[in-house]
Design a protein around this motif. Structure first.
Motif, PDB file in Angstrom:
ATOM      1  N   GLU A 422       0.635  -1.100   0.030  1.00  0.00           N
ATOM      2  CA  GLU A 422       0.004  -0.120   0.140  1.00  0.00           C
ATOM      3  C   GLU A 422       0.855   1.284  -0.060  1.00  0.00           C
ATOM      4  OE1 GLU A 422      -4.098  -0.063   2.005  1.00  0.00           O
ATOM      5  OE2 GLU A 422      -2.890  -1.820   3.136  1.00  0.00           O
ATOM      6  N   ILE A 423       2.037   0.993   0.668  1.00  0.00           N
ATOM      7  CA  ILE A 423       2.834   2.328   0.675  1.00  0.00           C
ATOM      8  C   ILE A 423       3.371   2.499  -0.585  1.00  0.00           C
ATOM      9  CG2 ILE A 423       4.909   3.167   1.461  1.00  0.00           C
ATOM     10  CD1 ILE A 423       4.744   1.697   4.224  1.00  0.00           C
ATOM     11  N   VAL A 424       3.719   1.588  -1.340  1.00  0.00           N
ATOM     12  CA  VAL A 424       4.271   1.552  -2.762  1.00  0.00           C
ATOM     13  C   VAL A 424       3.495   2.153  -3.702  1.00  0.00           C
ATOM     14  CG1 VAL A 424       5.298   0.353  -4.711  1.00  0.00           C
ATOM     15  CG2 VAL A 424       6.273   0.097  -2.373  1.00  0.00           C
ATOM     16  N   GLU A 425       2.103   1.656  -3.584  1.00  0.00           N
ATOM     17  CA  GLU A 425       0.996   2.239  -4.372  1.00  0.00           C
ATOM     18  C   GLU A 425       0.859   3.514  -4.052  1.00  0.00           C
ATOM     19  OE1 GLU A 425      -1.357   1.959  -7.709  1.00  0.00           O
ATOM     20  OE2 GLU A 425       0.048   0.338  -6.743  1.00  0.00           O
ATOM     21  N   ASN A 426       0.974   4.115  -2.952  1.00  0.00           N
ATOM     22  CA  ASN A 426       0.763   5.454  -2.652  1.00  0.00           C
ATOM     23  C   ASN A 426       1.830   6.380  -3.351  1.00  0.00           C
ATOM     24  OD1 ASN A 426      -1.422   5.170  -0.926  1.00  0.00           O
ATOM     25  ND2 ASN A 426      -0.294   4.918   0.952  1.00  0.00           N
ATOM     26  N   VAL A 427       3.162   5.775  -3.254  1.00  0.00           N
ATOM     27  CA  VAL A 427       4.374   6.418  -3.852  1.00  0.00           C
ATOM     28  C   VAL A 427       4.099   6.610  -5.327  1.00  0.00           C
ATOM     29  CG1 VAL A 427       6.716   6.382  -4.392  1.00  0.00           C
ATOM     30  CG2 VAL A 427       5.700   6.131  -1.821  1.00  0.00           C
ATOM     31  N   PHE A 459       9.981  -0.830  -2.672  1.00  0.00           N
ATOM     32  CA  PHE A 459       9.719  -0.174  -3.784  1.00  0.00           C
ATOM     33  C   PHE A 459      10.236  -1.212  -5.002  1.00  0.00           C
ATOM     34  CE2 PHE A 459       9.665   2.150  -7.806  1.00  0.00           C
ATOM     35  CZ  PHE A 459       8.491   3.004  -7.696  1.00  0.00           C
ATOM     36  N   LYS A 460      11.360  -1.675  -4.992  1.00  0.00           N
ATOM     37  CA  LYS A 460      11.901  -2.504  -5.900  1.00  0.00           C
ATOM     38  C   LYS A 460      11.249  -3.891  -5.893  1.00  0.00           C
ATOM     39  CE  LYS A 460      16.160  -4.262  -8.039  1.00  0.00           C
ATOM     40  NZ  LYS A 460      17.718  -4.568  -7.730  1.00  0.00           N
ATOM     41  N   SER A 461      10.927  -4.295  -4.615  1.00  0.00           N
ATOM     42  CA  SER A 461      10.191  -5.816  -4.342  1.00  0.00           C
ATOM     43  C   SER A 461       8.750  -5.719  -4.895  1.00  0.00           C
ATOM     44  CB  SER A 461      10.270  -5.891  -2.653  1.00  0.00           C
ATOM     45  OG  SER A 461       9.515  -7.241  -2.528  1.00  0.00           O
ATOM     46  N   GLN A 462       8.480  -4.707  -4.804  1.00  0.00           N
ATOM     47  CA  GLN A 462       6.892  -4.502  -5.370  1.00  0.00           C
ATOM     48  C   GLN A 462       6.615  -4.068  -6.779  1.00  0.00           C
ATOM     49  OE1 GLN A 462       3.937  -5.314  -3.759  1.00  0.00           O
ATOM     50  NE2 GLN A 462       5.210  -5.881  -1.820  1.00  0.00           N
ATOM     51  N   VAL A 463       7.429  -3.474  -7.370  1.00  0.00           N
ATOM     52  CA  VAL A 463       7.521  -2.894  -8.540  1.00  0.00           C
ATOM     53  C   VAL A 463       8.335  -3.661  -9.544  1.00  0.00           C
ATOM     54  CG1 VAL A 463       7.540  -0.841 -10.113  1.00  0.00           C
ATOM     55  CG2 VAL A 463       6.846  -0.583  -7.838  1.00  0.00           C
ATOM     56  N   GLY A 464       9.415  -3.938  -9.179  1.00  0.00           N
ATOM     57  CA  GLY A 464      10.483  -4.904 -10.236  1.00  0.00           C
ATOM     58  C   GLY A 464      11.202  -3.992 -10.729  1.00  0.00           C
ATOM     59  N   GLN A 465      11.469  -2.780 -10.361  1.00  0.00           N
ATOM     60  CA  GLN A 465      12.237  -1.653 -10.875  1.00  0.00           C
ATOM     61  C   GLN A 465      12.748  -0.900  -9.605  1.00  0.00           C
ATOM     62  OE1 GLN A 465       9.530   0.104 -13.889  1.00  0.00           O
ATOM     63  NE2 GLN A 465      11.411   0.193 -15.146  1.00  0.00           N
ATOM     64  N   THR A 466      14.020  -0.232 -10.018  1.00  0.00           N
ATOM     65  CA  THR A 466      14.304   0.595  -8.976  1.00  0.00           C
ATOM     66  C   THR A 466      13.576   1.888  -8.850  1.00  0.00           C
ATOM     67  OG1 THR A 466      16.111   1.780 -10.360  1.00  0.00           O
ATOM     68  CG2 THR A 466      16.707  -0.164  -9.034  1.00  0.00           C
ATOM     69  N   PHE A 467      13.505   2.791  -7.688  1.00  0.00           N
ATOM     70  CA  PHE A 467      12.661   3.929  -7.811  1.00  0.00           C
ATOM     71  C   PHE A 467      13.357   4.964  -8.962  1.00  0.00           C
ATOM     72  CE2 PHE A 467      13.377   8.583  -6.813  1.00  0.00           C
ATOM     73  CZ  PHE A 467      12.306   9.017  -6.998  1.00  0.00           C
ATOM     74  N   SER A 468      14.294   5.031  -9.470  1.00  0.00           N
ATOM     75  CA  SER A 468      14.966   5.946 -10.449  1.00  0.00           C
ATOM     76  C   SER A 468      14.608   5.538 -11.802  1.00  0.00           C
ATOM     77  CB  SER A 468      16.527   6.007 -10.212  1.00  0.00           C
ATOM     78  OG  SER A 468      17.345   4.900 -10.342  1.00  0.00           O
ATOM     79  N   ASP A 469      14.733   4.206 -11.910  1.00  0.00           N
ATOM     80  CA  ASP A 469      14.317   3.526 -13.200  1.00  0.00           C
ATOM     81  C   ASP A 469      12.849   3.528 -13.411  1.00  0.00           C
ATOM     82  OD1 ASP A 469      16.992   2.690 -13.960  1.00  0.00           O
ATOM     83  OD2 ASP A 469      16.732   0.735 -13.273  1.00  0.00           O
TER      84      ASP A 469
END
Length: 528
Positions: A422-427, A459-469
């Motif tokens: 949920e935190i990642v989705e908010n971000v 973030f990387k765990s949930q999205v599969g990418q680093t924040f910057s990518d």
């Protein structure tokens, strides 16, 4: 399809007219010319689709005429007539821009066949052009929508990074509002109708308001879905503040009445100085509107004329917001009691103003954490109604405290989730709105009150990418959309998606799509 016949022999021109039933076949011979010079004059004064021209003519022959026509009227389609001895010469001299060559004397079926082919080309080109214009309008409307959403963001949401906000305003062509000493005024307009046609007329009303704003220097319109049948204006003040008698206000009311047959209730807010006062200015316009009388008759309430001053600093807003995000319900309640309590000895209007600012603050937190449930939305709506009633202070205080409590409960649940989804989705939702700003992982961590290393990991765990990518990819996909708008320069697109340097933007774009922005835009034109 409009046709011009050009030949120095009048009998040839008459003969061409007689070869077809032009009207029946869908053509109209609108003019004749005896030479290329006369034909150019006719093209200058008339809309012509097709020109039929001879090669040998006095003053200006067909060869020179076609060349001039290609330069000045490239959309006009050309059919060249020539005798046997000139046929090969004409074809070699006029390769470009000529759609057909016909040998004299022209047979009717040959002429009709050539005209029909050209008509098909013209219709296809017009269809393509209309589709291109439609796409351009859609893309440009998307840009306008982003600008409107950002204006609403300025007056409703939590923003504390002033430099980032100023940069975004400049990217969106709103640089006039980024000045520290800018003076603006908000105007709220509601439509009312005795026959209750507001819903059907909402879209025309919104479009009319946009046209009115475009015609008024330094003025922009936006809308807030929390307020039905309303459009809001923000106006950069170079001259005197708006009043009930200002031409902008009078024209606005007159045009809505003239074109939509609707009555309007207009609330004029106080002058706001600097970005930090935008929220105050917006709420003051709403407060002016809230003093309107019931009923479907036009009214203008000028809140700028009152001497009472409204203030709610960004520091106070931040302090209240921190109590929520630090899940400190007791401190929030204490602060609220001080701000809205009886000891402050404030007027009903000032109380309503401050209560609205607190409600806006809490509403922005529900959107920030995506916790706008039915229960919370109902509580926000009921609290808003209580504020407008101007006689329900205790009820408003209780509703604000209850709302804060619900938000805190949800924030605790979100932070306690085991995988941080949920935190990642908010971000991600925050990034989708602010990808054009200067955003860092540490800034995001501070914004959501969590550890930056933990945020990077989940973030990387949930999205599969680093924040910057992820951020770069988001910027590139939006850049492709903006490049479809021919009104935006490459540097404009670069700024809109968060690049201060157009050269670096082009390098990154090519890395992602194997084309530079210029090449990509040319490929779009080629497809059309």
């Amino acid at each position: 399809m409009k046709v011009l016949i050009t030949d120095d022999e009048i009998q040839i021109r008459k003969g061409l007219r007689m070869k077809l039933d032009w009207e029946k076949e869908g053509f109209q011979v609108v003019a004749e010319a005896a030479n290329g010079k006369d034909a150019l004059n006719i093209l200058n004064e008339n809309e012509i689709d097709i020109v039929i021209t001879d090669v040998r003519m006095p003053i200006m022959d067909g060869i020179e005429f076609v060349k001039q026509c290609q330069l000045k009227y490239p959309h006009v389609k050309m059919i060249v007539l020539s005798g046997y001895s000139d046929f090969d010469y004409a074809k070699s001299a006029l390769q470009a821009g000529v759609r057909d060559y016909l040998l004299k004397p022209v047979a009717p079926d040959e002429l009709l066949d050539a005209l029909s082919r050209i008509r098909g080309e013209i219709e296809e080109e017009k269809k393509t052009q209309m589709e291109s214009e439609r796409i351009n309008r859609l893309v440009h409307n998307q840009f306008e929508e982003i600008r409107e959403q950002y204006l609403l963001y300025l007056v409703k949401e939590d923003w504390s990074e002033l430099n980032i906000t100023k940069d975004r305003l400049q990217q969106l062509g709103l640089e006039d509002f980024s000045n520290d000493h800018v003076k603006v005024q908000f105007v709220t307009v509601e439509i009312r109708d005795t026959e209750k046609n507001e819903k059907e007329l909402w879209l025309p009303f919104k479009m009319l308001c946009k046209e009115i704003a475009e015609g008024a220097k330094g003025t922009y319109s936006f809308y807030d879905t929390n307020y039905a049948n309303m459009v809001h204006f923000i106006r950069h003040l170079d001259e005197e503040p708006l009043t009930a008698s200002s031409s902008f206000i009078q024209d606005l009311q007159r045009k809505v009445k003239q074109f939509l047959k609707l009555e309007t209730v207009i609330g004029i807010g106080k002058v706001a100085v600097g970005l930090s006062q935008f929220k105050n200015g917006y709420i003051s316009a709403l407060l002016s509107w809230s003093q309107s009388e019931l009923g479907s008759h036009s009214q203008v309430i000028d809140g700028s004329a009152t001497n009472e001053m409204f203030d709610f600093s960004m520091e106070l807003e931040k302090r209240l917001m921190n109590t929520i995000e630090n899940v400190d319900h007791k401190t929030f309640e204490t602060n609220l009691s001080v701000i809205l309590g009886e000891t402050t000895n404030q007027s009903m209007m000032k109380y309503s103003f401050v209560a609205n600012r607190v409600l806006f603050l809490l509403g922005s937190l529900t959107r920030k954490y995506d916790i706008d449930s039915v229960e919370i939305n109902n509580l926000i709506w009921n609290c808003q109604q209580s504020i407008w009633e101007l006689n329900s202070q205790n009820k408003v205080n209780e509703q604000l405290v209850d709302l804060a409590g619900l938000i805190i409960e949800n924030v605790i649940k979100i932070r306690a989730s085991s995988n941080g989804a949920e935190i990642v989705e908010n971000v991600r939702r925050f990034l989708e709105q602010h990808y054009g700003s200067e955003i860092s992982l540490s800034l995001l961590a501070e914004h959501f009150h969590i550890n930056s290393a933990y945020l990077s990991e989940i973030f990387k765990s949930q999205v599969g990418q680093t924040f910057s990518d992820y951020l770069i990819n988001l910027r590139m996909e939006n850049a492709r959309q903006f490049l479809k708008d021919p009104q935006l320069k490459i540097i404009d697109v670069a700024h809109l998606v968060g690049f201060s340097n157009s050269g670096y933007f082009s390098t990154v774009f090519k890395k992602y799509f194997d084309q530079t922005p210029v090449e990509y835009r040319k490929s779009l034109n080629h497809v059309k």
